[in-house]
Design a protein around this motif. Sequence first.
Motif, PDB file in Angstrom:
ATOM      1  N   VAL A 209       0.924  -1.097   0.006  1.00 54.63           N
ATOM      2  CA  VAL A 209      -0.161   0.092  -0.075  1.00 54.63           C
ATOM      3  C   VAL A 209       0.746   1.199   0.014  1.00 54.63           C
ATOM      4  O   VAL A 209       0.761   2.136  -0.827  1.00 54.63           O
ATOM      5  N   ASP A 210       1.919   1.217   0.834  1.00 51.92           N
ATOM      6  CA  ASP A 210       2.918   2.505   1.221  1.00 51.92           C
ATOM      7  C   ASP A 210       3.449   2.669  -0.508  1.00 51.92           C
ATOM      8  O   ASP A 210       3.556   3.587  -0.719  1.00 51.92           O
ATOM      9  N   ILE A 211       4.062   1.449  -1.017  1.00 55.91           N
ATOM     10  CA  ILE A 211       4.627   1.629  -2.275  1.00 55.91           C
ATOM     11  C   ILE A 211       3.858   2.257  -3.196  1.00 55.91           C
ATOM     12  O   ILE A 211       4.135   3.357  -4.220  1.00 55.91           O
ATOM     13  N   ILE A 212       2.457   1.727  -3.310  1.00 57.83           N
ATOM     14  CA  ILE A 212       1.594   2.304  -4.306  1.00 57.83           C
ATOM     15  C   ILE A 212       1.342   3.610  -4.070  1.00 57.83           C
ATOM     16  O   ILE A 212       1.434   4.466  -5.127  1.00 57.83           O
ATOM     17  N   GLN A 213       1.146   4.112  -2.914  1.00 54.77           N
ATOM     18  CA  GLN A 213       0.657   5.484  -2.703  1.00 54.77           C
ATOM     19  C   GLN A 213       1.752   6.536  -3.003  1.00 54.77           C
ATOM     20  O   GLN A 213       1.803   7.508  -3.506  1.00 54.77           O
ATOM     21  N   LYS A 214       3.274   6.014  -2.767  1.00 49.52           N
ATOM     22  CA  LYS A 214       4.368   6.653  -2.736  1.00 49.52           C
ATOM     23  C   LYS A 214       4.507   6.994  -4.273  1.00 49.52           C
ATOM     24  O   LYS A 214       5.305   7.951  -5.112  1.00 49.52           O
ATOM     25  N   ALA A 215       4.014   6.000  -5.057  1.00 47.25           N
ATOM     26  CA  ALA A 215       4.185   5.905  -6.683  1.00 47.25           C
ATOM     27  C   ALA A 215       2.967   6.919  -7.177  1.00 47.25           C
ATOM     28  O   ALA A 215       3.340   7.203  -8.374  1.00 47.25           O
ATOM     29  N   GLY A 216       2.308   7.257  -6.285  1.00 42.20           N
ATOM     30  CA  GLY A 216       1.417   8.674  -6.509  1.00 42.20           C
ATOM     31  C   GLY A 216       0.075   8.171  -6.898  1.00 42.20           C
ATOM     32  O   GLY A 216      -0.897   8.881  -7.531  1.00 42.20           O
ATOM     33  N   PHE A 217      -0.332   6.864  -6.630  1.00 37.67           N
ATOM     34  CA  PHE A 217      -1.731   6.335  -6.882  1.00 37.67           C
ATOM     35  C   PHE A 217      -2.621   6.170  -5.648  1.00 37.67           C
ATOM     36  O   PHE A 217      -2.095   5.706  -4.584  1.00 37.67           O
ATOM     37  N   LYS A 218      -4.079   6.321  -5.747  1.00 36.84           N
ATOM     38  CA  LYS A 218      -4.895   6.018  -4.599  1.00 36.84           C
ATOM     39  C   LYS A 218      -4.970   4.419  -4.478  1.00 36.84           C
ATOM     40  O   LYS A 218      -4.725   3.764  -5.614  1.00 36.84           O
ATOM     41  N   VAL A 219      -5.267   3.885  -3.480  1.00 33.74           N
ATOM     42  CA  VAL A 219      -5.720   2.398  -3.567  1.00 33.74           C
ATOM     43  C   VAL A 219      -7.003   2.391  -2.850  1.00 33.74           C
ATOM     44  O   VAL A 219      -7.460   2.579  -1.876  1.00 33.74           O
ATOM     45  N   TYR A 220      -7.869   1.860  -3.831  1.00 33.20           N
ATOM     46  CA  TYR A 220      -9.188   1.405  -3.762  1.00 33.20           C
ATOM     47  C   TYR A 220      -9.575  -0.291  -3.882  1.00 33.20           C
ATOM     48  O   TYR A 220      -9.819  -0.878  -4.703  1.00 33.20           O
ATOM     49  N   PRO A 221      -9.194  -0.735  -2.636  1.00 26.65           N
ATOM     50  CA  PRO A 221      -9.535  -2.298  -2.679  1.00 26.65           C
ATOM     51  C   PRO A 221     -10.722  -2.891  -2.630  1.00 26.65           C
ATOM     52  O   PRO A 221     -11.699  -2.176  -2.268  1.00 26.65           O
ATOM     53  N   TYR A 222     -11.288  -3.863  -3.323  1.00 23.95           N
ATOM     54  CA  TYR A 222     -12.392  -4.456  -3.045  1.00 23.95           C
ATOM     55  C   TYR A 222     -12.319  -5.840  -2.647  1.00 23.95           C
ATOM     56  O   TYR A 222     -11.185  -6.646  -2.660  1.00 23.95           O
ATOM     57  N   THR A 223     -13.434  -6.721  -2.244  1.00 24.84           N
ATOM     58  CA  THR A 223     -14.936  -6.253  -1.890  1.00 24.84           C
ATOM     59  C   THR A 223     -14.587  -6.421  -0.225  1.00 24.84           C
ATOM     60  O   THR A 223     -14.832  -7.602   0.021  1.00 24.84           O
ATOM     61  N   ILE A 224     -14.833  -5.349   0.368  1.00 27.55           N
ATOM     62  CA  ILE A 224     -14.732  -5.852   1.908  1.00 27.55           C
ATOM     63  C   ILE A 224     -15.856  -5.490   2.584  1.00 27.55           C
ATOM     64  O   ILE A 224     -16.394  -4.431   2.605  1.00 27.55           O
ATOM     65  N   ASN A 225     -16.108  -6.566   3.331  1.00 26.62           N
ATOM     66  CA  ASN A 225     -17.374  -6.504   3.998  1.00 26.62           C
ATOM     67  C   ASN A 225     -17.520  -7.013   5.321  1.00 26.62           C
ATOM     68  O   ASN A 225     -18.255  -6.471   6.157  1.00 26.62           O
ATOM     69  N   GLU A 226     -16.432  -7.416   5.907  1.00 27.71           N
ATOM     70  CA  GLU A 226     -16.378  -7.950   7.388  1.00 27.71           C
ATOM     71  C   GLU A 226     -15.704  -6.959   8.292  1.00 27.71           C
ATOM     72  O   GLU A 226     -14.507  -6.394   7.697  1.00 27.71           O
ATOM     73  N   LYS A 227     -16.330  -6.771   9.273  1.00 26.69           N
ATOM     74  CA  LYS A 227     -15.712  -5.765  10.188  1.00 26.69           C
ATOM     75  C   LYS A 227     -14.030  -5.679  10.635  1.00 26.69           C
ATOM     76  O   LYS A 227     -13.389  -4.967  10.400  1.00 26.69           O
ATOM     77  N   LYS A 228     -13.802  -7.040  10.644  1.00 32.58           N
ATOM     78  CA  LYS A 228     -12.216  -7.086  10.750  1.00 32.58           C
ATOM     79  C   LYS A 228     -11.413  -6.712   9.649  1.00 32.58           C
ATOM     80  O   LYS A 228     -10.325  -6.115   9.756  1.00 32.58           O
ATOM     81  N   ASP A 229     -11.868  -7.184   8.329  1.00 31.76           N
ATOM     82  CA  ASP A 229     -11.274  -6.760   7.255  1.00 31.76           C
ATOM     83  C   ASP A 229     -11.354  -5.221   7.146  1.00 31.76           C
ATOM     84  O   ASP A 229     -10.076  -4.648   6.492  1.00 31.76           O
ATOM     85  N   ILE A 230     -12.178  -4.638   7.197  1.00 32.52           N
ATOM     86  CA  ILE A 230     -12.750  -3.052   7.229  1.00 32.52           C
ATOM     87  C   ILE A 230     -11.274  -2.395   8.175  1.00 32.52           C
ATOM     88  O   ILE A 230     -10.865  -1.604   7.725  1.00 32.52           O
ATOM     89  N   LYS A 231     -11.246  -3.048   9.441  1.00 31.28           N
ATOM     90  CA  LYS A 231     -10.288  -2.316  10.296  1.00 31.28           C
ATOM     91  C   LYS A 231      -9.251  -2.493   9.885  1.00 31.28           C
ATOM     92  O   LYS A 231      -8.254  -1.594   9.799  1.00 31.28           O
ATOM     93  N   SER A 232      -8.741  -3.781   9.146  1.00 32.33           N
ATOM     94  CA  SER A 232      -7.242  -3.953   8.671  1.00 32.33           C
ATOM     95  C   SER A 232      -7.136  -3.254   7.442  1.00 32.33           C
ATOM     96  O   SER A 232      -6.041  -2.588   7.322  1.00 32.33           O
ATOM     97  N   MET A 233      -8.171  -3.043   6.554  1.00 38.16           N
ATOM     98  CA  MET A 233      -7.845  -1.869   5.369  1.00 38.16           C
ATOM     99  C   MET A 233      -7.531  -0.375   5.938  1.00 38.16           C
ATOM    100  O   MET A 233      -6.833   0.378   5.453  1.00 38.16           O
ATOM    101  N   LYS A 234      -8.203   0.085   7.140  1.00 37.53           N
ATOM    102  CA  LYS A 234      -8.094   1.332   7.436  1.00 37.53           C
ATOM    103  C   LYS A 234      -6.707   1.419   7.990  1.00 37.53           C
ATOM    104  O   LYS A 234      -6.083   2.468   7.867  1.00 37.53           O
ATOM    105  N   GLN A 235      -6.407   0.236   8.787  1.00 39.47           N
ATOM    106  CA  GLN A 235      -4.834   0.602   9.297  1.00 39.47           C
ATOM    107  C   GLN A 235      -3.885   0.428   8.417  1.00 39.47           C
ATOM    108  O   GLN A 235      -2.824   1.233   8.676  1.00 39.47           O
ATOM    109  N   MET A 236      -4.247  -0.169   7.242  1.00 41.35           N
ATOM    110  CA  MET A 236      -3.078  -0.225   6.153  1.00 41.35           C
ATOM    111  C   MET A 236      -2.978   1.456   5.402  1.00 41.35           C
ATOM    112  O   MET A 236      -2.113   1.510   4.779  1.00 41.35           O
ATOM    113  N   GLY A 237      -4.054   2.171   5.765  1.00 43.56           N
ATOM    114  CA  GLY A 237      -4.281   3.448   5.198  1.00 43.56           C
ATOM    115  C   GLY A 237      -4.655   3.475   3.685  1.00 43.56           C
ATOM    116  O   GLY A 237      -4.536   4.458   2.876  1.00 43.56           O
TER     117      GLY A 237
END
Length: 250
Positions: A209-237
């Motif tokens: 995630v950090d490498i992609i963002q430092k390359a200048g791109f947003k990261v919009y992952p799919y498809t996240i429905n479970e609360k634990k996975d939502i929390k994980s994605m938020k923690q990854m930024g």
Amino acid sequence: MKSLKTFGFFFVALLILSCENMNTPLVIGHRGAMGHETENTLASVQKALDLGVDMIEIDVFKIRSGEIVVFHDANVERLTDGEGKIENYNYNELQKLTLDGNHKIPTLQEVINLMDKQAHLNIELKGNNTADRVNFIINYYVKEKGWPLDKFLISSFKWEELKRMRALNSQIGIAILTDEDPLQAIAIAQELDALAINPYYTTLTLENVDIIQKAGFKVYPYTINEKKDIKSMKQMGVDGIITNYPERIK
């Protein structure tokens, strides 16, 4: 006892700070809000709007009579009372099909009209030869209906379609869809001057995630429905979360 209280206050302060620093990603409704309504229908799009999404993701095909319709599968059997490839239908034939929940398959224009600039729209080019007509429709809404061009985002697993879209439109936002190592999408993202890379969420780590963002791109992952996975994605930024249940993100 005093030192224990001090530690307690310190722990709470750290917890509050970590919550404040947790990324607040865009809420992106997957095929509308398909956890609540039949996917890619006007009802699903309206539900996503009602839930206050920042963006709605839909899928499109070009059918035999030339219209761009909103549907996910190459074949119509899973969701309708018909059969065969959706691209082989003309518009009148398609209107005779009924989707689960007694809905009809909408056109791209019907979805855009319903949204009326209330949220951003991520149009996934699902079928072949969709770029030209989708670009034509978007240009109409930008020039005639006052939609800002940056309200639209075009994504696809068909990178050749994305290349065609970029050739037609030098300014529109593009997102590279991938279900493999997301770092492999950086080269095509750079080639197309893309806005984002949309990876399958299980392929993400803090590092990539950090490498992609430092390359200048947003990261919009799919498809996240479970609360634990939502929390994980938020923690990854990550910058946005594509989900069937938009209300779970906030």
